[in-house]
Design a protein around this motif. Structure first.
Motif, PDB file in Angstrom:
ATOM      1  N   ALA A 144      57.082  24.406 -25.459  1.00  0.00           N
ATOM      2  CA  ALA A 144      56.720  24.649 -26.672  1.00  0.00           C
ATOM      3  C   ALA A 144      56.347  26.197 -26.547  1.00  0.00           C
ATOM      4  N   THR A 145      56.477  26.902 -27.838  1.00  0.00           N
ATOM      5  CA  THR A 145      56.413  28.255 -27.933  1.00  0.00           C
ATOM      6  C   THR A 145      55.461  28.727 -29.222  1.00  0.00           C
ATOM      7  N   PHE A 146      54.643  29.820 -28.980  1.00  0.00           N
ATOM      8  CA  PHE A 146      53.866  30.300 -29.946  1.00  0.00           C
ATOM      9  C   PHE A 146      53.848  31.768 -30.353  1.00  0.00           C
ATOM     10  N   GLN A 147      54.203  31.915 -31.494  1.00  0.00           N
ATOM     11  CA  GLN A 147      54.494  33.410 -31.933  1.00  0.00           C
ATOM     12  C   GLN A 147      53.206  34.321 -32.071  1.00  0.00           C
ATOM     13  N   THR A 148      52.976  34.807 -30.936  1.00  0.00           N
ATOM     14  CA  THR A 148      51.802  35.596 -30.585  1.00  0.00           C
ATOM     15  C   THR A 148      51.661  37.086 -30.849  1.00  0.00           C
ATOM     16  N   SER A 149      53.137  37.494 -30.636  1.00  0.00           N
ATOM     17  CA  SER A 149      53.451  39.139 -30.787  1.00  0.00           C
ATOM     18  C   SER A 149      52.375  39.919 -29.608  1.00  0.00           C
ATOM     19  N   THR A 150      52.501  39.458 -28.591  1.00  0.00           N
ATOM     20  CA  THR A 150      51.822  39.798 -27.453  1.00  0.00           C
ATOM     21  C   THR A 150      52.444  39.517 -25.952  1.00  0.00           C
ATOM     22  N   GLY A 173      46.129  40.197 -32.355  1.00  0.00           N
ATOM     23  CA  GLY A 173      45.354  40.767 -33.670  1.00  0.00           C
ATOM     24  C   GLY A 173      46.338  40.207 -34.811  1.00  0.00           C
ATOM     25  N   LEU A 174      47.214  39.401 -34.562  1.00  0.00           N
ATOM     26  CA  LEU A 174      48.123  38.826 -35.793  1.00  0.00           C
ATOM     27  C   LEU A 174      47.531  37.182 -35.990  1.00  0.00           C
ATOM     28  N   SER A 175      47.966  36.890 -37.112  1.00  0.00           N
ATOM     29  CA  SER A 175      47.637  35.433 -37.378  1.00  0.00           C
ATOM     30  C   SER A 175      48.585  34.524 -36.734  1.00  0.00           C
ATOM     31  N   LEU A 176      48.241  33.470 -36.378  1.00  0.00           N
ATOM     32  CA  LEU A 176      48.988  32.356 -35.725  1.00  0.00           C
ATOM     33  C   LEU A 176      48.398  30.914 -36.341  1.00  0.00           C
ATOM     34  N   THR A 177      49.596  29.999 -36.740  1.00  0.00           N
ATOM     35  CA  THR A 177      49.218  29.008 -37.249  1.00  0.00           C
ATOM     36  C   THR A 177      49.225  27.810 -36.242  1.00  0.00           C
ATOM     37  N   LEU A 178      48.356  27.050 -35.772  1.00  0.00           N
ATOM     38  CA  LEU A 178      48.436  26.114 -34.798  1.00  0.00           C
ATOM     39  C   LEU A 178      48.000  24.685 -35.422  1.00  0.00           C
ATOM     40  N   GLY A 179      48.827  23.670 -35.521  1.00  0.00           N
ATOM     41  CA  GLY A 179      48.519  22.443 -36.203  1.00  0.00           C
ATOM     42  C   GLY A 179      47.671  22.440 -37.524  1.00  0.00           C
ATOM     43  N   GLY A 180      48.093  23.256 -38.104  1.00  0.00           N
ATOM     44  CA  GLY A 180      47.486  23.672 -39.617  1.00  0.00           C
ATOM     45  C   GLY A 180      46.527  24.387 -39.690  1.00  0.00           C
ATOM     46  N   THR A 181      45.768  25.021 -38.460  1.00  0.00           N
ATOM     47  CA  THR A 181      44.367  25.947 -38.329  1.00  0.00           C
ATOM     48  C   THR A 181      45.287  27.371 -38.201  1.00  0.00           C
ATOM     49  N   THR A 182      44.772  28.265 -38.860  1.00  0.00           N
ATOM     50  CA  THR A 182      45.101  29.882 -38.624  1.00  0.00           C
ATOM     51  C   THR A 182      44.029  30.580 -37.698  1.00  0.00           C
ATOM     52  N   VAL A 183      44.648  31.069 -36.676  1.00  0.00           N
ATOM     53  CA  VAL A 183      43.814  31.455 -35.664  1.00  0.00           C
ATOM     54  C   VAL A 183      44.238  33.051 -35.673  1.00  0.00           C
ATOM     55  N   GLY A 185      43.469  36.634 -33.131  1.00  0.00           N
ATOM     56  CA  GLY A 185      42.851  37.133 -31.849  1.00  0.00           C
ATOM     57  C   GLY A 185      42.897  36.023 -30.729  1.00  0.00           C
ATOM     58  N   PRO A 186      41.725  36.159 -29.995  1.00  0.00           N
ATOM     59  CA  PRO A 186      41.575  35.179 -28.992  1.00  0.00           C
ATOM     60  C   PRO A 186      41.428  33.817 -29.753  1.00  0.00           C
ATOM     61  N   PHE A 187      42.098  32.661 -29.071  1.00  0.00           N
ATOM     62  CA  PHE A 187      42.002  31.429 -29.501  1.00  0.00           C
ATOM     63  C   PHE A 187      41.844  30.213 -28.362  1.00  0.00           C
ATOM     64  N   VAL A 188      41.554  29.050 -28.665  1.00  0.00           N
ATOM     65  CA  VAL A 188      41.517  27.916 -27.658  1.00  0.00           C
ATOM     66  C   VAL A 188      42.249  26.872 -28.489  1.00  0.00           C
ATOM     67  N   ALA A 189      42.977  25.961 -27.953  1.00  0.00           N
ATOM     68  CA  ALA A 189      43.837  24.794 -28.618  1.00  0.00           C
ATOM     69  C   ALA A 189      43.932  23.726 -27.818  1.00  0.00           C
ATOM     70  N   ARG A 190      43.959  22.661 -28.456  1.00  0.00           N
ATOM     71  CA  ARG A 190      44.269  21.271 -27.414  1.00  0.00           C
ATOM     72  C   ARG A 190      45.307  20.529 -28.048  1.00  0.00           C
ATOM     73  N   LEU A 191      46.263  20.336 -26.962  1.00  0.00           N
ATOM     74  CA  LEU A 191      47.686  19.776 -27.287  1.00  0.00           C
ATOM     75  C   LEU A 191      47.661  18.363 -26.854  1.00  0.00           C
ATOM     76  N   HIS A 201      40.930  26.695 -32.458  1.00  0.00           N
ATOM     77  CA  HIS A 201      39.764  27.480 -33.048  1.00  0.00           C
ATOM     78  C   HIS A 201      39.853  28.984 -32.568  1.00  0.00           C
ATOM     79  N   ASP A 202      39.623  29.747 -33.339  1.00  0.00           N
ATOM     80  CA  ASP A 202      39.263  31.344 -32.969  1.00  0.00           C
ATOM     81  C   ASP A 202      38.150  31.276 -31.890  1.00  0.00           C
ATOM     82  N   LEU A 203      38.227  31.864 -31.176  1.00  0.00           N
ATOM     83  CA  LEU A 203      37.024  32.180 -30.332  1.00  0.00           C
ATOM     84  C   LEU A 203      35.963  33.232 -30.939  1.00  0.00           C
ATOM     85  N   PRO A 204      34.752  33.043 -30.793  1.00  0.00           N
ATOM     86  CA  PRO A 204      34.072  33.681 -31.833  1.00  0.00           C
ATOM     87  C   PRO A 204      33.520  35.091 -31.251  1.00  0.00           C
ATOM     88  N   PHE A 205      34.670  35.866 -31.376  1.00  0.00           N
ATOM     89  CA  PHE A 205      34.562  37.371 -30.914  1.00  0.00           C
ATOM     90  C   PHE A 205      34.632  38.244 -32.271  1.00  0.00           C
TER      91      PHE A 205
END
Length: 230
Positions: A144-150, A173-183, A185-191, A201-205
């Motif tokens: 699985a790949t995620f376009q994070t640009s870092t 610092g760019l937006s990423l869509t995971l399962g219909g949720t846009t994050v 910055g730092p994020f946590v996801a469950r697959l 979810h975005d991490l609340p920083f």
């Protein structure tokens, strides 16, 4: 990097002064069981993990070869190895064994990377990957790949009791869509175990350049814990 086996023993992986990877295995009383040196021009160790049941050990690191995976048995004998070389920069995250005989490895890559029979091409500035191998022989099962640009923040993973993968990462610092949720910055996801995103979810920083630290943790009830820098 460190992990604990089912007997209370400890496995410790580190980069040595000569840029090799050193693995030490200790029993529950602190006596060393074995030590192994893996020769490579190593830039850093991403993680080490111990398999439930077999107590096989996996270590993930990045080096002049790209991202490298090594799996050893309980006696410290090498079972298999994989080197993932890309056309761009790569960095190792960590690893986790599942109870069903898979090894899950996180990291970042740039450009074109070959994962065994699976090839992925990403942003040369860096995308995140989550690769699943058959633990017994190193056959790649899914990527699985995620376009994070870092490439600076590799994907870190923990396995939930039901086999889900919980990951932390950062989007640069760019937006990423995971399962219909846009994050952003730092994020946590469950697959799910087929890499389908259940939630994210975005991490609340306040500062989206803030970075998660360490791997996520999942307790026996499936609750997820994440720490980070404020």
């Amino acid at each position: 990097a460190v992990d604990v086996d089912e007997r209370g023993g400890v496995v410790w992986a580190r980069s040595s002064i000569d840029a090799s990877v050193v693995l030490n295995a200790y029993d529950a009383a602190g006596a060393i069981r074995w030590s192994r040196t893996l020769s490579a021009t190593t830039y850093g160790v991403g993680g080490v993990c111990v398999a439930p049941g077999s107590n096989d050990v996996a270590v993930v690191f990045w080096s002049s070869r790209g991202v490298s995976v090594r799996v050893l048995d309980d006696a410290g004998t090498l079972r298999w190895s994989r080197d993932l070389s890309g056309t761009g920069r790569m960095r190792a995250g960590n690893c986790a064994f599942t109870a069903t005989g898979e090894l899950v490895v996180g990291g970042t890559y740039g450009g074109r990377v070959v994962f065994g029979d699976i090839t992925r091409t990403g942003d040369t500035n860096g995308d995140a990957f989550l690769a699943t191998y058959r633990a017994a022989d190193g056959t790649v099962l899914r990527v699985a790949t995620f376009q994070t640009s870092t490439t600076e923040e590799p994907l870190l993973v923990a396995i939930a009791p039901d086999g889900d993968r919980v990951v932390t990462g950062a989007t640069g610092g760019l937006s990423l869509t995971l399962g219909g949720t846009t994050v952003n910055g730092p994020f946590v996801a469950r697959l799910a175990d087929d890499d389908t995103v259940r939630w994210a979810h975005d991490l609340p920083f306040e500062d989206v350049s803030a970075r998660p630290i360490g791997r996520p943790a999942v307790d026996s009830l499936g609750h997820v814990y994440v720490g980070g820098l404020l």
